[in-house]
Enzyme design. Structure first.
Site, PDB file in Angstrom:
ATOM      1  N   GLY A 111      -4.483  10.682   9.525  1.00  0.00           N
ATOM      2  CA  GLY A 111      -3.639  11.535   8.687  1.00  0.00           C
ATOM      3  C   GLY A 111      -2.314  10.858   8.386  1.00  0.00           C
ATOM      4  O   GLY A 111      -1.886   9.952   9.111  1.00  0.00           O
TER       5      GLY A 111
ATOM      6  N   VAL B 249      -5.004   1.825  16.256  1.00  0.00           N
ATOM      7  CA  VAL B 249      -5.895   2.518  17.207  1.00  0.00           C
ATOM      8  C   VAL B 249      -5.374   3.920  17.473  1.00  0.00           C
ATOM      9  O   VAL B 249      -4.225   4.111  17.879  1.00  0.00           O
ATOM     10  CB  VAL B 249      -5.996   1.762  18.553  1.00  0.00           C
ATOM     11  CG1 VAL B 249      -6.968   2.487  19.488  1.00  0.00           C
ATOM     12  CG2 VAL B 249      -6.447   0.323  18.342  1.00  0.00           C
TER      13      VAL B 249
ATOM     14  N   LYS C  75     -11.699  -0.378  16.947  1.00  0.00           N
ATOM     15  CA  LYS C  75     -10.609   0.094  17.809  1.00  0.00           C
ATOM     16  C   LYS C  75     -10.916  -0.217  19.273  1.00  0.00           C
ATOM     17  O   LYS C  75     -10.016  -0.588  20.038  1.00  0.00           O
ATOM     18  CB  LYS C  75     -10.409   1.594  17.606  1.00  0.00           C
ATOM     19  CG  LYS C  75      -9.859   1.906  16.206  1.00  0.00           C
ATOM     20  CD  LYS C  75     -10.013   3.366  15.859  1.00  0.00           C
ATOM     21  CE  LYS C  75      -9.368   3.686  14.535  1.00  0.00           C
ATOM     22  NZ  LYS C  75      -9.749   5.009  14.011  1.00  0.00           N
TER      23      LYS C  75
ATOM     24  N   ILE D 296      -1.267   8.330  18.372  1.00  0.00           N
ATOM     25  CA  ILE D 296      -1.138   8.221  19.848  1.00  0.00           C
ATOM     26  C   ILE D 296      -0.583   6.839  20.191  1.00  0.00           C
ATOM     27  O   ILE D 296      -1.149   5.835  19.761  1.00  0.00           O
ATOM     28  CB  ILE D 296      -2.509   8.369  20.553  1.00  0.00           C
ATOM     29  CG1 ILE D 296      -3.224   9.643  20.123  1.00  0.00           C
ATOM     30  CG2 ILE D 296      -2.335   8.309  22.069  1.00  0.00           C
ATOM     31  CD1 ILE D 296      -4.627   9.782  20.720  1.00  0.00           C
TER      32      ILE D 296
ATOM     33  N   GLY E  31       0.819  -1.210   0.000  1.00  0.00           N
ATOM     34  CA  GLY E  31       0.000   0.000   0.000  1.00  0.00           C
ATOM     35  C   GLY E  31       0.851   1.258   0.000  1.00  0.00           C
ATOM     36  O   GLY E  31       1.855   1.346   0.718  1.00  0.00           O
ATOM     37  N   PHE E  32       0.412   2.231  -0.833  1.00  0.00           N
ATOM     38  CA  PHE E  32       1.159   3.481  -0.969  1.00  0.00           C
ATOM     39  C   PHE E  32       0.184   4.647  -1.061  1.00  0.00           C
ATOM     40  O   PHE E  32       0.285   5.506  -1.919  1.00  0.00           O
ATOM     41  CB  PHE E  32       2.032   3.377  -2.228  1.00  0.00           C
ATOM     42  CG  PHE E  32       3.088   4.441  -2.366  1.00  0.00           C
ATOM     43  CD1 PHE E  32       3.768   4.940  -1.262  1.00  0.00           C
ATOM     44  CD2 PHE E  32       3.410   4.929  -3.630  1.00  0.00           C
ATOM     45  CE1 PHE E  32       4.747   5.910  -1.409  1.00  0.00           C
ATOM     46  CE2 PHE E  32       4.396   5.901  -3.800  1.00  0.00           C
ATOM     47  CZ  PHE E  32       5.060   6.396  -2.682  1.00  0.00           C
TER      48      PHE E  32
ATOM     49  N   GLU F  78     -12.028   6.371   5.998  1.00  0.00           N
ATOM     50  CA  GLU F  78     -11.755   5.076   5.374  1.00  0.00           C
ATOM     51  C   GLU F  78     -12.193   5.125   3.918  1.00  0.00           C
ATOM     52  O   GLU F  78     -12.965   6.009   3.520  1.00  0.00           O
ATOM     53  CB  GLU F  78     -12.544   3.980   6.101  1.00  0.00           C
ATOM     54  CG  GLU F  78     -12.153   3.806   7.547  1.00  0.00           C
ATOM     55  CD  GLU F  78     -10.666   3.465   7.715  1.00  0.00           C
ATOM     56  OE1 GLU F  78     -10.210   2.463   7.150  1.00  0.00           O
ATOM     57  OE2 GLU F  78      -9.963   4.219   8.403  1.00  0.00           O
TER      58      GLU F  78
ATOM     59  N   GLY G 259       0.858   4.823   3.598  1.00  0.00           N
ATOM     60  CA  GLY G 259       2.067   4.299   2.957  1.00  0.00           C
ATOM     61  C   GLY G 259       3.009   5.412   2.533  1.00  0.00           C
ATOM     62  O   GLY G 259       4.239   5.321   2.748  1.00  0.00           O
TER      63      GLY G 259
END
Ligand SMILES: NC(=O)C1=CN([C@@H]2O[C@H](COP(=O)(O)OP(=O)(O)OC[C@H]3O[C@@H](n4cnc5c(N)ncnc54)[C@H](OP(=O)(O)O)[C@@H]3O)[C@@H](O)[C@H]2O)C=CC1
Ligand SMILES: N[C@@H](CC=O)C(=O)O
Ligand code: NA
Length: 434
Positions: free
Chosen positions: A303, A133, A206, A137, A11-12, A191, A16
């Protein structure tokens, strides 16, 4: 350990490309910590011809997963492609080929986490998933390392960036739900199918992961009741403010006498509660431990670079373990058998907004129903609605159990004077002024 550690990315996209940026720009820090240079050798994408967010040598891109999974030169596979079945297959085969894996995929970990961790340890490989999750953080690390000596009894989290962004903009700027959702998608927070965000499923995944780790109990997705924010209206947000609350999509996980509850729902929090001031794409997880007391973890929940920070930190742990020769030894099976609470054990306060006939006796019929079920009111508002024979009633209850509250809600709709139950929300957290 070799001079160079080779990474294969599955994945990019948003995450990614953040991983590539951090690996390229933080070489000095990486080498200092792991003693080798770190190189992204291959990246799996769906379409190698697609324009990319960052410049990349086109020979690095591939559309064939075997170039990574079965490539003897790749040491660590980073799964940031999303989805469930294909990702599961690629991760299992990577582990069986003795490659360590780092993933950001909560959909996968909430569903197949126990299986994948078993495959990893059988193969002497690490499988880390900090980014799954609350994005940047370090909450997983905090639970399994920082608070490992304690018994966690409560976790409350704003764990979805997209919905927190939407609720913040709707509440503070009066923006429309659809406009802000579009913005969150453009910013790379949502998503690929944002239904998972807005209907609470992403947060539920999560919370299943946090519940499993925090309570050392195998909490599956089916154990988490989930409700999203798509039905939240401007009126609800305004009433919440008027009554001294803020509306957030909150994941609640509580343990009482060995039994647990895990849920996600739009929730009213007292305006001075620490979670109430978590805005925009920020996430926060409040964790209560018997010995430590209250703790709170705050940071960007989605992000590119924040999420990639968690991924690359996991990579560093894998590489440090490689140096020490201890990969595949850190994951533990749950200590406790799963024991879920019944609805009678789930206690909270509630907000309810009703439209009722604006005539004598209507109010009494409602209060009678609540008092017959031993539920008392903490606050009550009644206002006529302009040009209609209907009044708006807003009730804040004292604490009650979920079973009783649901019974009252269904009986209310049977009362002739009640035109509609417009909305209903759980209330959590004590005011920090009290
Ligand atoms: N975005 C965020 O803020 C966060 C995301 N996550 C998780 O990280 C993961 C990645 O998310 P994100 O980066 O936003 O997703 P994107 O949609 O931005 O990127 C997905 C990437 O994976 C590639 N890909 C997807 N499916 C396949 C497939 N079947 N075969 C080959 N390549 C495939 C895509 O290729 P192509 O580019 O050719 O289309 C794309 O490069 C997800 O699991 C997500 O839940 C976790 C925390 C935060
Ligand atoms: N779609 C998710 C991304 C991070 O997990 C979110 O909005 O929180
Ligand atoms: Na995290």
């Amino acid at each position: 350990m070799s001079e160079k550690i080779s990474i294969g990315l599955l994945g990019f996209g948003t995450v990614g490309s953040g991983v590539v940026r951090i690996v390229e720009n933080h070489q000095q820090e990486l080498k200092h910590q792991v003693g080798s240079s770190v190189v992204v050798d291959k990246i799996l994408v769906k379409d190698a011809k697609k324009p990319r967010a960052i410049e990349i040598d086109e020979r690095v891109l591939t559309e064939d997963p075997e170039d990574i999974i079965s490539n003897p030169n790749i040491d660590v596979v980073v799964e940031v492609m999303g989805g469930i079945e294909e990702a599961r297959d690629y991760i299992i085969r990577s582990l069986e080929n003795k490659k360590h894996v780092v993933t950001a995929n909560k959909d996968l970990m909430a569903m197949y986490g126990a299986e994948l961790l078993t495959v990893a340890s059988k193969n002497g490989c690490d499988l880390f998933y900090e980014a799954s999750v609350a994005g940047g953080i370090p909450i997983i690390r905090s639970l399994v390392e920082g608070l490992s000596s304690d018994r966690i009894t409560k976790m409350m989290g704003i764990v979805n960036g997209t919905t927190n962004y939407i609720l913040t903009k709707m509440s503070n700027e009066g923006s429309s739900y659809n406009d802000v959702l579009k913005e969150a998608q453009e910013l790379g927070y949502a998503e690929s199918d944002p239904t998972a965000d807005v209907e609470g499923l992403d947060a539920a995944r999560k919370m299943a992961i946090l519940g499993t780790l925090g309570f050392s109990m195998n909490i599956g997705l089916d154990d988490v009741s989930a409700q999203g924010i798509s039905a939240v209206t401007e009126e609800d947000l305004d009433y919440a403010k008027q009554l001294g609350y803020r509306m957030k999509l909150v994941g609640v996980a509580k343990r009482d006498e060995g039994k647990v509850e895990v849920s996600v729902q739009p929730t009213l929090l007292p305006k001075n509660h620490p979670l109430a001031s978590v805005n925009d794409v920020f996430n926060a997880v409040y964790v209560y431990g018997e010995a430590v007391g209250e703790t709170m973890f705050y940071g960007p929940g989605a992000g590119s670079l924040p999420t990639a920070t968690a991924v690359v930190s996991d990579l560093i742990t894998v590489m440090k373990n490689m140096r020490l020769g201890v990969n595949g030894r850190s994951a533990l099976p749950p200590l406790h058998e799963k024991q879920m609470k019944t609805d009678e054990d789930v206690i909270s306060k509630y907000f309810m907004r009703l439209h009722v006939e604006d005539k004598a006796g209507a109010f009494a019929a409602i209060t009678t129903l609540f008092s017959e079920n031993n539920v008392s009111f903490e606050k009550l508002l009644q206002m006529p609605i302009k040009n209609k024979d209907v009044a708006e009633v807003v009730i804040i209850t004292h604490k009650t159990n979920k079973k009783t509250y649901e019974l009252i809600s269904s009986c209310l709709t049977d009362l002739e004077v009640v035109k509609e139950v417009k909305s209903s929300y759980r209330i959590e957290g004590v005011s920090y002024d009290e």
